[in-house]
Structures are given as structure tokens and as C-alpha cells.
Design a protein around this motif. Sequence first.
Motif, short mmCIF file in Angstrom:
data_model
loop_
_atom_site.label_atom_id
_atom_site.label_comp_id
_atom_site.label_asym_id
_atom_site.label_seq_id
_atom_site.Cartn_x
_atom_site.Cartn_y
_atom_site.Cartn_z
N GLY A 75 40.20 43.44 50.50
CA GLY A 75 41.42 42.63 50.56
C GLY A 75 42.60 43.42 51.09
N VAL A 89 43.73 39.03 43.25
CA VAL A 89 42.67 40.05 43.26
C VAL A 89 43.17 41.30 42.55
CG1 VAL A 89 41.36 41.62 44.75
CG2 VAL A 89 41.49 39.19 45.31
N CYS A 90 44.39 41.71 42.87
CA CYS A 90 44.98 42.90 42.25
C CYS A 90 45.15 42.70 40.74
CB CYS A 90 46.33 43.24 42.87
SG CYS A 90 46.22 43.83 44.56
N SER A 134 46.65 35.17 47.29
CA SER A 134 45.26 35.38 46.88
C SER A 134 44.99 36.84 46.60
CB SER A 134 44.29 34.90 47.98
OG SER A 134 44.41 33.52 48.15
N PHE A 135 45.51 37.73 47.44
CA PHE A 135 45.30 39.15 47.22
C PHE A 135 46.03 39.63 45.97
CE2 PHE A 135 46.25 43.70 48.02
CZ PHE A 135 44.94 44.16 47.93
N ALA A 147 41.50 42.98 39.33
CA ALA A 147 40.69 44.15 39.65
C ALA A 147 40.88 45.24 38.60
CB ALA A 147 41.06 44.68 41.03
N GLU A 205 37.59 47.43 44.03
CA GLU A 205 37.47 45.96 43.99
C GLU A 205 38.50 45.30 44.91
OE1 GLU A 205 37.07 44.27 39.94
OE2 GLU A 205 36.90 46.36 39.32
N ALA A 206 39.57 46.00 45.23
CA ALA A 206 40.63 45.43 46.06
C ALA A 206 40.59 45.95 47.49
CB ALA A 206 41.99 45.76 45.44
#
Length: 134
Positions: A104, A91-92, A87-88, A95, A100-101
Motif C-alpha cells: 500500500g 490499512v495503517c 483505504s491506506f 497493520a 503489512e502496509a
Amino acid sequence: MYNEDQKIAFYFSPELDTAFLQELYGDDLQQAEFVFESTVQQLRNELPLVESRFHDGDIAGLKKVVHKMKPLFGYTGLNETMQEFASFEQVCAQAETMAEAESGFHHIIAISLEAIKIAENEIKRLKQYNTQYL
């Protein structure tokens, strides 16, 4: 998994995916011990890279290290942690700024440290079993 002579069973800790680990290692608990040890070492080596990439603002580099670490958790039955890393990683990928990261990032550092503790406890248990019963 148990020692044939003494019928002493070894059960992986309940916080791990025990069914997956049983399937992965079968009765080869020495291999499990080796994999757990090398996994912890790799995680310890990669964590400073995660922190460095984050603090350098290198989101692409951060994503790359997270991607590399992700499967390590699977080898130790920490599948939920592996999913959180996936999931992270997303995000990366999405982003545009490190801000934004950030939340996380802090989360994966915390869960990585917890995962290492859990794996180290399992290594102790495996070593004890392998020394006494194999």
C-alpha cells in the motif's frame, strides 16, 4: 466558467472531478489556481514525511501523515486518489507490522506522484487562462 467579454470557457481536465471543482470554485479560477499551487506544494512537503515514517517503521506516524494528506487531493478534484488514501489509512490502522502496509505504501507513493503531475498540468492551464482571459 467563461470570460464575460470573450465568452471563452474554461473546463477542468477530464481526469479530475469536474462537477465537484465547478461547484467548489465556481467562476473564481484565480482561487482555483492558488489552491492547486498550494496543494501541490503541501503534497511535495508531505511525501518525504511519508517515506521517512515508513522507513523508520513508524506506522502510527505514517497513518497520521496519510490522514493529513488525504483531503489535499479533494481540493484538486482527485477524489479517487483521496479515497485510496483513506483505504491506506485503514490499512495503517489495522497493520501490526510495516510489512503489512508495504504494498500500500508503494502504491500511495506512485499515485501521489501521478496526482502531483496532473495537478501541475492543471496549474499550467489555469495560469494560461487566468493570464489571457481574466
